[in-house]
Design an enzyme around this catalytic site. Structure first.
Site, PDB file in Angstrom:
ATOM      1  N   PHE A 805       0.804  -1.225   0.000  1.00 26.98           N
ATOM      2  CA  PHE A 805       0.000   0.000   0.000  1.00 26.98           C
ATOM      3  C   PHE A 805       0.842   1.282   0.000  1.00 26.98           C
ATOM      4  O   PHE A 805       0.435   2.301   0.554  1.00 26.98           O
ATOM      5  CB  PHE A 805      -0.985  -0.003   1.189  1.00 26.98           C
ATOM      6  CG  PHE A 805      -1.638  -1.336   1.412  1.00 26.98           C
ATOM      7  CD1 PHE A 805      -2.511  -1.844   0.459  1.00 26.98           C
ATOM      8  CD2 PHE A 805      -1.356  -2.117   2.528  1.00 26.98           C
ATOM      9  CE1 PHE A 805      -3.100  -3.083   0.632  1.00 26.98           C
ATOM     10  CE2 PHE A 805      -1.927  -3.360   2.704  1.00 26.98           C
ATOM     11  CZ  PHE A 805      -2.803  -3.844   1.750  1.00 26.98           C
ATOM     12  N   GLU A1268      -5.993   2.587  -6.642  1.00 27.21           N
ATOM     13  CA  GLU A1268      -6.145   3.550  -5.541  1.00 27.21           C
ATOM     14  C   GLU A1268      -7.508   4.238  -5.480  1.00 27.21           C
ATOM     15  O   GLU A1268      -7.917   4.713  -4.425  1.00 27.21           O
ATOM     16  CB  GLU A1268      -5.087   4.645  -5.689  1.00 27.21           C
ATOM     17  CG  GLU A1268      -3.670   4.138  -5.584  1.00 27.21           C
ATOM     18  CD  GLU A1268      -2.695   5.216  -6.024  1.00 27.21           C
ATOM     19  OE1 GLU A1268      -2.031   5.788  -5.165  1.00 27.21           O
ATOM     20  OE2 GLU A1268      -2.607   5.468  -7.242  1.00 27.21           O
TER      21      GLU A1268
END
Ligand SMILES: Cc1cc2nc3c(=O)[nH]c(=O)nc-3n(C[C@H](O)[C@H](O)[C@H](O)COP(=O)(O)OP(=O)(O)OC[C@H]3O[C@@H](n4cnc5c(N)ncnc54)[C@H](O)[C@@H]3O)c2cc1C
Ligand code: FES
Ligand code: FES
Length: 1337
Positions: A805, A1268
């Site tokens: 991430f 995202e």
């Protein structure tokens, strides 16, 4: 400690049907490490080591020779001492099924339903459900959800995991949303046409392909263990190591003799309380008693006085007993049982509930333990025994306070607990508020009881107890005494609140913070109890006591999430597409099955190599200080320690231009690595690290954004954009408002912690670096420069990463340098796998944000001028902060066209761990900020929020503030679809109606549009390479520079190679990402990792396809294998590199112009929530996401990314809170204190719709990067909560132009719903005390 004059017994247990005999069992050894290191069963993962994540879940089966029953239950192996396993059968994920032998349907369905992304949590998920299904062949959906309470997943958003397991449920769930009367689960009926003629599909897997469940295939409980249990019934078992002796007596008499002899020896049952202190040196116990084989302590009996539960019964057993018993008893007798059951439903996860014992719970008396307040209020009795005899004591407040006269003696044990029946005129309630609905310690809990004089409301007896306030459960005993004899009415309530607040005081600097909130909960719970009792009195005596008003009724009941359901809709492939062509189809993750069987290898799963050493680091305890000296002499004396490595040992460059790998002269944050200890084992290395002595000289730290502004402490120059004429804009505005937004940071909490294994080769100083990173090239570069070598000597390998991430872009390179320098110094391989607390301490996360706005707008809601000042807390080094603040400035407009706009961005330099990239890269902060302005304008104008949004949204072809052109058509498409699909307007009306009727519960709904820019603002970030080999048998090996982070990059690459080479997927393989095959890869991030590498793979495949052209033409009917063989004979190269130069992007900060992003994607989300104004709890009712994904290469993966990102966003905006001490030390270092979303946090209805007929000429096959974008849409939940809070405030006559801080936790929701109770509590003047934690945003 010698072995008590007796030889150690052999520890015998089974693992996956195989017998394990441990002749030297170490009582301090825990099962997780034993499985991984000794038995080489690496499917069971380390995620936290404290029972909080479920990655280590195994199933334990035990046989009780007395009742002749086998019990199966899940357990956290990270807390399980191996000595507790004598006679048990352990099943790990490898025993459930494997590719080699047979896959279990649990594993198969999870993989086929796309329930794994990075796959690190997956074995734990499998084991939790496996244990459930061993006990219940057809469980209910509630049982399935509850079985997953203790398992965290950071990637998927849980929806596909629940979907896969729903197929085992006795009731089949259907969302009914198709509106056609057809079931959405019915795969045959899926295809339908949109208005534009394309086929829309729902469902991402085909249940018809699932393997049938066959319980006869499972391991049977080993008969040998049954025999052993019978034979050893009277035998004392002793296991001892040099330090510790473990004794498992077989009778109560023997246990009591041992307790008399060793009064300090703890009784270890679940080890869930004792085991948490394992890192604490004071927690060392030379002798440990294990009372699990003592029948008296397992008793369950229903007596005249109540239910007697043996002290070693676990909490899950207690729950099951209560569930079974309550319906058999008259309701009035069961009030305490109902209250216990309510707490048991949310207490921990199923693993902990199945391990933790009632006795352990009672004795360990944790401040936030949930059962003790009720057991105490309900006047439970402890049946004690010692060698001196038996006695009974009350589990009362004196016992809980540990007063000597009321406590158990050191030589005593609790044999059982009598939980008495309640009576007719008695009321008992339990309350709990935690940071998360389930599997979270209480912030405050409470047990309350009142006894009335028969048939009246005159108080005869009253108990009020609270947990989470002091070091143990506290009683408001004096207040209760004063209230005896009073009537149960409003006057009594206000007196009670006053008394309780006086008696149960919480100092302003109390550990755990949230002081005013916790004080508020004291009285809020009391109020709820008061109403519950009034309601109960009415039910008992309807003519004497009136029913509560509707308003008051709304205070009753806790918010509980139901069983989540989801629908995913996406465009089907063209009917003419070849069935062999996998592009556009929901193909399963290439590693899905391996994830589910535990065969997928992560860094720490790589088998130990010859002479391998373990590494532990010594980190700074100061935020800012000079290092005066480092003394390693004592550390070197620790047995097993080989060496200590410091900055002096780095032959080349110690880090990069911005950041040191080892702090040399100065430390700039708590957690900065100063040196590393290498030893034969990790325990020795950690022990050595504790012995390193560092002397510091303190320097003044800068910690908060406010401090940084005051000290002019910035990482970079201001970034600024201007559009239009801002002064003119403000002048022509009808109104101008100003405000602020504070937003906390976020921990990445990837399930796999940072890990690296460095293996020096024998020649030329070459080194292999196996590393969990998003950026292998940076690892290679930094390691080479640290070792003073050329990059061509460093081979980096990354097969897969267990979640990243953004957190594994820059940081892993430093961990690799530490390990490589140690390997270089010792000449031995070094493994450096960080423990969760160290990972969280050392690495930074998402940037905390502070924004100031001035907005000028017209009466109709049009914003005509805005001046934004944005600050981020960058931490102690530059890292990615410059880029993050640039992106905030570039993206802050979101979907809105503000004609006159000025944005200024500043990255603050502070003495906190350096913050870094995190999914969304500044946009989640920027987006929340601009939406806050929109809400502020809507509030001021009194217009509906969605109308103000529409008024300001970009329309048609437009330009951003940096003059990049784009077409907003799809923004509107998504917005309108979302309004429509969510049925926004009619649900909004229903929300308003609900709010009119309910004073203490409010609903809120919000719809948010999104313009998301994908990629980077420089071309070279988008370059990518690939290497494709075709072997002589026709099989194809694809390699590229992208890294598998769970986002399914390799799966999509194989789909692309399959299409380009026109061969089935089964011909194509991906092995690993390595600097030896594809050099100079950029980091895999920014949503574009897949598409840029896809271009490179496509390029390589097209080169090969072209080379085969003459051969194909000659033999058009030939098979692929024939062509390859012929090509080889013709000396045609069957290997090709592919390359993609990158999208042309640029940004010129001088001229403020640029084509900063390759393309934009659009979306919208509508969320509805309900809040509990008394406690601040909230529940996510429904979310509809509409996303412009263009043509999805793999809808299962893309929808998985959207859902996973959305839930991570929900975490950022509503749940995840990092605390720092006033000295700059991070206080939230594990899943126990830092709460990421769990299964209970996903919306009950969760719908994702990919809009059809959308094109993107820029990316491969007209796709768009989905990594995202979904994240920011999580803010729809934030604004829905805000909407609900606004409804509460409106009703209470409070100002509506309030600002809320993100994350919108229970604390913030409660405190924003200001009422009589918040007004009652004592307030502390800031500056008059030292707070437990500071606000760094
Ligand atoms: C991840 C996690 C989440 C949790 N979440 C929650 C939660 O949400 N709510 C909550 O209330 N609790 C929670 N807990 C705490 C849990 O309830 C307690 O840790 C547990 O009940 C302790 O039981 P045990 O058998 O594991 O005790 P152990 O750790 O084995 O022992 C604890 C202590 O009790 C003593 N002891 C045990 N049995 C006896 C006996 N019969 N007689 C005398 N002394 C005895 C031991 O000597 C020892 O000192 C959580 C714990 C973990 C690890
Ligand atoms: S590793 Fe055991 S629960 Fe996290
Ligand atoms: S798939 Fe669950 S943590 Fe990655």
């Amino acid at each position: 400690m010698a072995c008590l004059d007796k030889q150690s017994d052999d520890l015998v247990f089974f693992v996956n049907g195989k017998k394990v005999i441990e002749r030297k069992a170490d009582p301090e050894e825990l099962l997780l490490y034993y499985l991984r290191k000794e038995l080489r069963l690496s499917g069971t993962k380390y995620g936290c080591g404290v029972g909080g994540c479920g990655a280590c879940t195994v199933m334990l089966s035990t046989y009780d020779p007395v009742v002749k029953k086998i019990r199966h239950h899940p357990a956290n192996s990270c807390l399980l001492p191996i000595c507790s396993l004598h006679g048990a059968a352990v099943t790990t994920v490898e025993g459930v099924g494997s590719i080699k032998n047979r896959i279990n349907p649990i594993q198969e369905r999870l993989a086929k339903c796309h329930g794994s992304q990075c796959g690190f949590c997956t074995p734990g998920m499998v084991m939790s459900i496996y244990a459930l299904l061993r006990n219940h062949v057809k469980p209910s959906m509630e049982q399935i959800i509850s079985a997953l309470d203790g398992n965290l997943c950071r990637c998927t958003g849980y929806r596909p995991i629940i979907d896969s397991y729903a197929s085992f449920a006795k009731e089949q769930t259907c969302c009914q949303l198709r509106g056609t009367g057809q079931c959405c689960l019915d795969q045959e009926e899926l295809g339908c046409s949109s208005s534009a003629g394309v086929r829309i599909r729902s469902g991402l897997c085909n249940p018809a392909e699932f393997l049938p469940v066959d319980p006869t295939q499972e391991f049977i409980f080993p008969p040998e263990l049954m025999r052993m249990a019978q034979e050893q019934q009277g035998k004392t078992l002793i296991f001892c190591s040099k330090r510790t002796t473990w004794i498992s007596p077989s009778s109560l008499k023997e246990l009591l003799e041992l307790k008399a002899k060793y009064p300090k020896a703890p009784l270890v049952v679940g080890n869930t309380s004792l085991g948490l202190n394992k890192n604490d040196c004071d927690a060392y116990h030379p002798i440990v008693l294990h009372p699990l084989r003592i029948p008296e302590m397992q008793v369950v009996s229903i007596t005249d006085d109540g239910i007697v539960i043996g002290a070693t019964c676990c909490l899950a057993q207690l729950r099951d007993i209560l569930i079974e018993t309550i319906p058999k008893l008259p309701e009035e007798k069961t009030k305490i049982y109902q209250a216990l059951l309510q707490q048991l439903r949310t207490l921990a996860g199923e693993q902990i509930r199945s391990m933790a014992s009632l006795g352990g719970h009672v004795v360990s008396r944790g401040s936030a333990w949930d059962l003790n307040p009720i057991l105490c209020a309900g006047k439970s009795v402890l049946n004690l025994a010692s060698d001196g005899g038996k006695r009974q004591i009350f589990l009362d407040d004196q016992f809980l306070a540990g007063h000597k006269h009321a406590d158990i003696e050191p030589k005593e044990v609790i044999v059982s607990v009598l939980i008495p029946y309640s009576t007719k005129d008695e009321f008992i309630s339990a309350f709990k508020q935690a940071e998360r609905q389930k599997n979270a310690f209480s912030i405050v809990n409470s047990g309350l009881r009142v006894l009335f004089s028969p048939g009246t409301d005159t108080i005869v007896d009253l108990s009020i107890l609270y947990g989470g306030i002091g070091s143990t459960t506290l009683s408001a005993r004096k207040s209760c005494e004063k209230l005896i004899g009073r009537q149960w009415n409003d006057q009594m309530l206000s007196e009670a609140c006053k008394l309780v607040l006086e008696e149960i005081s919480l100092p302003p600097s109390a550990s755990g913070g949230k002081v005013e909130y916790r004080r508020t909960l004291l009285v809020s719970f009391l109020f709820r109890f008061y109403l519950e009792v009034l309601h109960g009195l009415h039910q008992m005596y309807p003519f004497r006591y009136s029913e509560l008003s509707q308003d008051k009724m709304s205070a009753l009941g806790v918010l509980q999430s139901g069983v989540p359901q989801g629908v995913q809709l996406y465009q089907d492939v063209d009917p003419g597409q070849s069935p062999q062509d996998p592009v556009g189809r929901p193909i399963m993750h290439q590693s899905g099955i391996k994830h589910a069987t535990g065969e997928a290898v992560f860094i720490d799963d790589i088998r130990p190599v010859d002479r391998e050493l373990s590494l532990a680091v010594v980190t700074s305890i100061k935020a800012h200080a000079k290092i005066k000296s480092i003394d390693i002499s004592e550390a070197l004396q620790v047995p097993g320690v080989i060496n200590v490595v410091t900055a002096k040992d780095v032959p080349g460059k110690n880090g990069n231009d911005e950041e040191e790998a080892f702090a040399k002269d100065k430390v700039i944050c708590v957690g900065q690595i100063i040196c590393a200890v290498v030893a034969e084992t990790l325990t020795q290395a950690k022990h050595g690290a504790k012995k390193v002595k560092i002397v510091y000289e303190d320097l003044q730290p800068v910690l908060t954004i406010k401090d940084a502004i005051e000290h002019n402490s910035y990482i970079t120059e201001e970034r600024k954009l201007e559009k239009g004429d801002i002064e003119k804009g403000f002048k022509s505005a009808d109104k101008i408002i100003e405000g602020e937004l504070h937003m906390g940071g976020q921990e990445h909490f990837y399930l796999e912690t940072n890990s690296v294994l460095v293996i020096p080769r024998m020649e030329d100083k070459e080194m292999d670096v196996y590393v969990s990173t998003q950026h292998a090239t940076d690892v290679q570069k930094l390691v080479a420069s640290a070792l003073n070598l050329q990059s061509n000597k460093i081979m980096c390998h990354t097969k897969r990463v267990g979640g990243a991430f953004g957190g594994k872009i820059t940081k892993p390179s430093f961990f690799a340098v530490i390990a490589a320098v140690a390997a270089n110094k010792t000449g031995r391989p070094v493994r450096f796998a960080l423990e969760r607390n160290m990972d969280m301490l050392i690495t930074g996360g998402r940037h905390p944000f502070f924004g100031k706005y001035k907005v000028g707008f017209m009466k109709d809601g049009r914003i005509i001028a805005a001046d934004f000042q944005c600050y981020i807390n960058g931490g102690c080094t530059k890292d990615e902060s410059e880029l993050v603040i640039e992106y905030i400035v570039l993206k802050v407009d979101n979907a809105y066209n503000i004609p006159n706009l000025r944005v200024r961005g500043h990255a603050c330099k502070t003495n906190l761990p350096s913050n870094t990239a995190f999914r969304g890269f500044g946009f989640p902060q920027a987006g929340l900020f601009v939406e806050t302005c929109i809400v502020a304008v809507a509030t001021k104008t009194g217009l509906p929020h969605e109308k103000v949004r529409e008024k300001n949204m970009y329309r048609g072809v437009n330009r951003t503030a940096f003059k990049e052109e784009f077409d907003a058509e799809n923004l509107w498409k998504c917005w309108k679809e979302c309004l429509d699909k969510s049925d926004y307007h009619s649900r909004n009306a229903k929300v308003e109606e609900f709010n009119r009727k309910n004073y203490w519960k409010k609903k809120g709904i919000a719809i948010i549009p999104m313009k998301f820019s994908v990629g980077f603002n420089a071309t070279y970030f988008h370059q990518a390479g690939a290497l494709v080999h075709i072997y002589l048998d026709g099989s194809v090996l694809v390699t590229h520079g992208g890294i598998e982070l769970g986002q399914g990059i390799h799966t999509k690459m194989l789909q692309i190679a399959s299409r380009e080479l026109k061969i089935p997927l089964s011909y194509i393989h991906f092995c690993e990402t390595s600097s030896t095959t594809v050099p100079n890869g950029k980091y895999t991030a920014g949503s574009v990792g897949t598409e840029i590498n896809a271009r490179a793979v496509q390029d390589a495949c097209q080169i090969l396809w072209k080379r085969l052209d003459p051969i194909r033409r000659k033999n058009p009917k030939g098979k692929w294998e024939d062509w390859i063989s012929e090509a080889h004979k013709k000396s045609i190269s069957l290997s090709a590199t592919g390359y993609f130069k990158g999208y042309v992007t640029n940004m010129d900060w001088e001229t403020k112009k640029g084509h900063a992003f390759p393309y934009f994607l659009y979306g919208a989300a509508c969320s509805e929530v309900e809040i509990d104004c008394l406690t601040g709890a909230h529940k996510n009712i429904r979310t509809d996401i509409v996303m412009d994904a263009s043509f999805s290469i793999n809808p299962a993966i893309d929808i998985g990314q959207i859902e996973g990102a959305f839930i991570q966003g929900v975490g950022l905006y509503t749940l995840e809170e990092i605390y720092f001490s006033p000295e700059g030390e991070q206080l939230t270092l594990g899943p126990d204190t830092y709460k990421i979303p769990a299964v209970c946090d996903i919306p009950e209805q969760f719908h994702v719709y990919l809009v059809p007929n959308s094109c993107n000429s820029i990316a491969i096959y007209s796709s768009k990067g989905m990594g995202e974008a979904g994240f920011f849409l999580g803010s729809s939940v934030f604004f829905a909560i805000r909407d609900a809070v606004a409804a509460a405030r409106k009703e209470r006559g409070l100002p509506l132009d309030f600002t809320l801080i993100s994350p919108l936790t229970a604390e913030r929701i409660r405190m924003a719903c200001d009422d009589i109770f918040t007004k009652m509590i004592p307030k502390d003047k800031p500056g008059t005390y030292k707070p437990w934690a500071i606000d760094i945003s």
